[in-house]
Design an enzyme around this catalytic site. Sequence first.
Site, PDB file in Angstrom:
ATOM      1  N   GLN A   1       0.826  -1.207   0.000  1.00 46.63           N
ATOM      2  CA  GLN A   1       0.000   0.000   0.000  1.00 46.63           C
ATOM      3  C   GLN A   1       0.860   1.255   0.000  1.00 46.63           C
ATOM      4  O   GLN A   1       1.627   1.509   0.926  1.00 46.63           O
ATOM      5  CB  GLN A   1      -0.922   0.035   1.221  1.00 46.63           C
ATOM      6  CG  GLN A   1      -1.831   1.261   1.227  1.00 46.63           C
ATOM      7  CD  GLN A   1      -2.681   1.378   2.472  1.00 46.63           C
ATOM      8  OE1 GLN A   1      -2.860   0.402   3.193  1.00 46.63           O
ATOM      9  NE2 GLN A   1      -3.201   2.564   2.728  1.00 46.63           N
TER      10      GLN A   1
ATOM     11  N   CYS B   1      -6.437   1.333   2.423  1.00 49.51           N
ATOM     12  CA  CYS B   1      -6.307  -0.022   2.969  1.00 49.51           C
ATOM     13  C   CYS B   1      -7.537  -0.871   2.658  1.00 49.51           C
ATOM     14  O   CYS B   1      -7.439  -2.089   2.489  1.00 49.51           O
ATOM     15  CB  CYS B   1      -6.031   0.016   4.461  1.00 49.51           C
ATOM     16  SG  CYS B   1      -7.299   0.820   5.454  1.00 49.51           S
TER      17      CYS B   1
ATOM     18  N   HIS C   1      -8.472   0.231  10.082  1.00 46.30           N
ATOM     19  CA  HIS C   1      -7.579  -0.456   9.138  1.00 46.30           C
ATOM     20  C   HIS C   1      -8.216  -1.773   8.692  1.00 46.30           C
ATOM     21  O   HIS C   1      -8.960  -2.399   9.453  1.00 46.30           O
ATOM     22  CB  HIS C   1      -6.228  -0.715   9.790  1.00 46.30           C
ATOM     23  CG  HIS C   1      -5.191  -1.228   8.842  1.00 46.30           C
ATOM     24  ND1 HIS C   1      -4.837  -0.560   7.685  1.00 46.30           N
ATOM     25  CD2 HIS C   1      -4.450  -2.366   8.862  1.00 46.30           C
ATOM     26  CE1 HIS C   1      -3.910  -1.248   7.054  1.00 46.30           C
ATOM     27  NE2 HIS C   1      -3.657  -2.347   7.750  1.00 46.30           N
TER      28      HIS C   1
ATOM     29  N   ASP D   1      -1.823  -7.666   4.246  1.00 43.79           N
ATOM     30  CA  ASP D   1      -1.884  -6.297   4.742  1.00 43.79           C
ATOM     31  C   ASP D   1      -0.824  -5.491   4.005  1.00 43.79           C
ATOM     32  O   ASP D   1       0.378  -5.775   4.122  1.00 43.79           O
ATOM     33  CB  ASP D   1      -1.618  -6.300   6.259  1.00 43.79           C
ATOM     34  CG  ASP D   1      -1.708  -4.917   6.894  1.00 43.79           C
ATOM     35  OD1 ASP D   1      -1.728  -3.918   6.150  1.00 43.79           O
ATOM     36  OD2 ASP D   1      -1.746  -4.842   8.138  1.00 43.79           O
TER      37      ASP D   1
END
Length: 252
Positions: free
Chosen positions: A100, A106, A180, A197
Amino acid sequence: MSTTVDPSAPKRKRFIPLENNPEVMSSLLHKLGLSPSLQFHDVFSIDDPDLLAFVPRPAHALLLVFPVSEKYEKFRHEEDSSKPEYEGSGEGEPVVWYKQTIGNACGLIGLLHGVSNGPAKAYIQGGSDLDRLVKSAVELKPKERAELLETTDALETAHQAAAATGDTAAPAAEDSVDLHYVCFVKSEKNGHLWEMDGRRKGPLDRGALGADEDVLSPQALELGVRAFLKRESEAGGGDLRFSLIVLAESLD
């Protein structure tokens, strides 16, 4: 203490944050080219079998949404400290992971992790923007994948349209948001549960699942969501607000 900012330095691209809403998430992916036969669903409980039974199975991807805490940030940095930066690419990697680099994206990164891995990939419509994006991303290293996301106009357009919908007013792109998104997928390559992630150094292998287990199976929940909740609780109580949405067959 003041900080001097170089006016010539490139500004980081930022998106309007997505609302944690299954309809918003589904509409974004459908606009990009995911078949309407898949959609996101709320998971209201992982402890009540009756409530869990309302979720269509198999579950192809699970999105955990939570407020970022000091305890989580400490754990993230400690776990990543001994890991090298992920440099995987090509058909041989167990999962497709996106780094990211876009602010407030996110949620979008989580969606892309969910449809770029596991059985959900088969529901991407051929020739669509999503199809072209994922096929291009597979061959790229993480840095180049991140650049691909930043420069794909169709992705930004679909994201902006989705962010403008929902039940609450969307924050501005410049706002800082404490929520998140982390995505859990089951790799079709090795059958393991992976935590995806874009803020980490790479994808995280959380352990093996059985051939008939999906991301909502007891073993997957133990390795993923429950492990997260246990860490937060043991670290001192903290803010355990969280929500889950899952990508599975549409009910329509």
